[in-house]
Scaffold this motif. Structure first.
Motif, PDB file in Angstrom:
ATOM      1  N   THR A  68       0.899  -1.146   0.309  1.00 40.26           N
ATOM      2  CA  THR A  68       0.007   0.078  -0.013  1.00 40.26           C
ATOM      3  C   THR A  68       0.735   1.261  -0.085  1.00 40.26           C
ATOM      4  OG1 THR A  68      -0.034  -0.003   2.357  1.00 40.26           O
ATOM      5  CG2 THR A  68      -1.780  -1.122   1.179  1.00 40.26           C
ATOM      6  N   ARG A  80       4.519   5.888 -12.145  1.00 41.49           N
ATOM      7  CA  ARG A  80       4.814   4.807 -13.255  1.00 41.49           C
ATOM      8  C   ARG A  80       5.838   5.273 -14.325  1.00 41.49           C
ATOM      9  NH1 ARG A  80      -0.207   4.772 -11.269  1.00 41.49           N
ATOM     10  NH2 ARG A  80      -0.915   2.644 -10.407  1.00 41.49           N
ATOM     11  N   ASP A 252      -6.413  10.105  -9.417  1.00 41.92           N
ATOM     12  CA  ASP A 252      -5.121   9.478  -9.274  1.00 41.92           C
ATOM     13  C   ASP A 252      -4.333  10.123 -10.291  1.00 41.92           C
ATOM     14  OD1 ASP A 252      -3.057   7.802  -8.773  1.00 41.92           O
ATOM     15  OD2 ASP A 252      -4.075   5.876  -9.123  1.00 41.92           O
ATOM     16  N   VAL A 286       0.395  14.688  -6.968  1.00 40.67           N
ATOM     17  CA  VAL A 286      -0.353  13.289  -7.493  1.00 40.67           C
ATOM     18  C   VAL A 286      -1.361  13.347  -6.495  1.00 40.67           C
ATOM     19  CG1 VAL A 286      -0.552  11.034  -8.137  1.00 40.67           C
ATOM     20  CG2 VAL A 286       1.515  12.347  -8.927  1.00 40.67           C
ATOM     21  N   GLN A 292      -7.775   2.312  -4.871  1.00 35.40           N
ATOM     22  CA  GLN A 292      -7.538   1.089  -4.831  1.00 35.40           C
ATOM     23  C   GLN A 292      -7.531   0.485  -3.528  1.00 35.40           C
ATOM     24  OE1 GLN A 292      -4.215   0.293  -7.486  1.00 35.40           O
ATOM     25  NE2 GLN A 292      -4.620   2.515  -8.132  1.00 35.40           N
ATOM     26  N   GLU A 314       0.779  13.566  -3.080  1.00 33.20           N
ATOM     27  CA  GLU A 314       2.385  13.270  -3.446  1.00 33.20           C
ATOM     28  C   GLU A 314       2.991  14.339  -4.221  1.00 33.20           C
ATOM     29  OE1 GLU A 314       1.945   9.270  -5.223  1.00 33.20           O
ATOM     30  OE2 GLU A 314       0.208   9.099  -4.678  1.00 33.20           O
TER      31      GLU A 314
HETATM   32  C1  FUC Z   1      -0.542   6.135  -5.613  1.00 39.87           C
HETATM   33  C2  FUC Z   1      -1.413   5.773  -7.213  1.00 39.87           C
HETATM   34  C3  FUC Z   1      -1.191   4.590  -7.665  1.00 39.87           C
HETATM   35  C4  FUC Z   1      -1.074   3.222  -6.770  1.00 39.87           C
HETATM   36  C5  FUC Z   1      -0.225   3.903  -5.466  1.00 39.87           C
HETATM   37  C6  FUC Z   1      -0.364   2.699  -4.490  1.00 39.87           C
HETATM   38  O1  FUC Z   1       0.546   6.602  -6.295  1.00 39.87           O
HETATM   39  O2  FUC Z   1      -1.002   6.639  -8.227  1.00 39.87           O
HETATM   40  O3  FUC Z   1      -2.459   4.364  -8.778  1.00 39.87           O
HETATM   41  O4  FUC Z   1      -2.202   2.755  -6.326  1.00 39.87           O
HETATM   42  O5  FUC Z   1      -0.479   4.880  -4.998  1.00 39.87           O
END
Ligand code: FUC
Length: 350
Positions: A68, A80, A252, A286, A292, A314
């Motif tokens: 997580t 990514r 996201d 971000v 999720q 982030e």
């Molecule tokens: C964030 C998201 C991703 C992912 C991660 C755990 O940075 O951009 O989609 O789920 O966390």
């Protein structure tokens, strides 16, 4: 102000500790030498009640088992990298593909799973920890020996100051963030759908089906991506915009910041009065609304994992920047160095 050190277990024979920083107002931030993870932040609500406002686990095993990234330092490259592949100085590098066909958050054992050296810091106005780690050439596929220094300071203005410095002996990529999941309701009592977010951002990045930027930079005007006058996270859940649906009914997305060190990111929970101000030198944030989160695990407080339980802010460079020449570069070389700084101010709404 004080620093308390406690045993937190071990990883592959290396001792893991927690470091609890406490300021003169009773605010506390706990972090560990495992991945510079912030495990807990106790902040007051408008009645002076201190509760934990980040998601965490209470043991090392849960941090390793559940991918997580709760509170962790993410790198070498946050976000990514399409196909986990890039070219630098005429050489092609293939990184581990740890999410489908792509590379995510530094790979299988990114900086979040490394054991860091820790050193206490005490000044007149702050307490903190300086974490250091040398990521060897080739670690998780990245070139260059990279020397990293991460500092977490807690001061008497209820600010957590996060800095990361990086030096390399070879051209490489570096884009680091802290992946704390905030929930201002306290001890994750409620989800974050009624949290209100304000962003000084006019532009965000469009994502493809694999959550990789397409390269298109969209204007927020007239959409639920417009946080300039603040809006509830709920708007993203209810939105019929394909971009919100794509990421699991929420956000996201990387937002380009129009201002720096000027209250560019503000998160509020009206019920408790808690307000978090985030300021940074990084080009984007971000915003990930926990779309999720789920599965068979519980947080440190025993709250079952569920969608929208917390959100991440982030601060970082743009994801997949190495494949988009119009994004700010995340390449560093031996002649320069990397320095990211983010200040989180925990306060109360008027
Ligand atoms: C964030 C998201 C991703 C992912 C991660 C755990 O940075 O951009 O989609 O789920 O966390």
């Amino acid at each position: 102000m004080e620093i308390r050190i406690n045993d937190f277990g071990s990883l592959n024979g290396q001792k893991i500790y927690t470091y609890t920083l406490e300021n003169n107002n009773g605010m506390r931030l706990t972090c560990t030498n495992l991945g510079c993870i912030v495990t807990e932040i106790l902040a007051p609500d408008r009645n002076g009640m201190f509760e934990n406002i980040v998601l965490g686990f209470n043991n090392v095993e849960d941090y390793i088992r559940n991918k997580t990234y709760f509170g962790a330092l993410i790198g070498r490259v946050a976000g990514r990298i399409g196909q986990g592949k890039f070219e630098l100085e005429g050489k092609v590098y293939q990184l581990p593909k740890n999410e489908g066909n792509n590379h995510l958050h530094g790979g299988y054992q990114g900086l979040h799973e490394r054991v860091w050296d820790a050193e206490e810091i005490k000044t007149d106005s702050a307490v903190g920890i300086r974490f250091s780690y040398v990521s060897p050439d080739g670690e998780e596929g990245y070139p260059g020996n990279v020397r990293l220094q991460v500092t977490y300071l807690l001061n008497n203005d209820n600010q957590w100051i996060f800095t990361c410095k990086g030096y390399t002996d070879q051209k490489t990529l570096l884009n680091i963030t802290n992946h704390s999941y905030f929930n201002l309701s306290g001890n994750a009592k409620k989800d974050i759908l009624n949290h209100e977010l304000t962003l000084k951002s006019q532009r965000y990045l469009e994502l493809d089906k694999q959550f990789i930027p397409t390269g298109k930079i969209s204007h927020v005007e007239g959409s639920v991506f417009d946080f300039r006058n603040s809006r509830k996270i709920l708007d993203g859940k209810l939105s019929q915009n394909g971009q919100n649906i794509l990421v699991g009914n929420g956000y996201d997305h990387p937002f380009l910041l129009d201002d720096h060190f000027n209250e560019e990111i503000i998160l509020r929970d009206h019920e408790t009065g808690r307000k978090l101000i985030v300021e940074t030198n990084q080009p984007c944030v971000v915003v990930y609304t926990g779309n999720q989160i789920g599965g068979e695990y519980q947080t440190a407080e025993g709250v079952k994992a569920k969608k929208y339980l917390a959100l991440c802010l982030e601060t970082q460079g743009l994801p997949d920047a190495i494949h988009h020449s119009h994004f700010p570069s995340i390449i560093i070389g031996p002649e320069d160095y990397y320095e990211a700084k983010t200040i989180y101010t925990f306060t109360i709404d008027d």
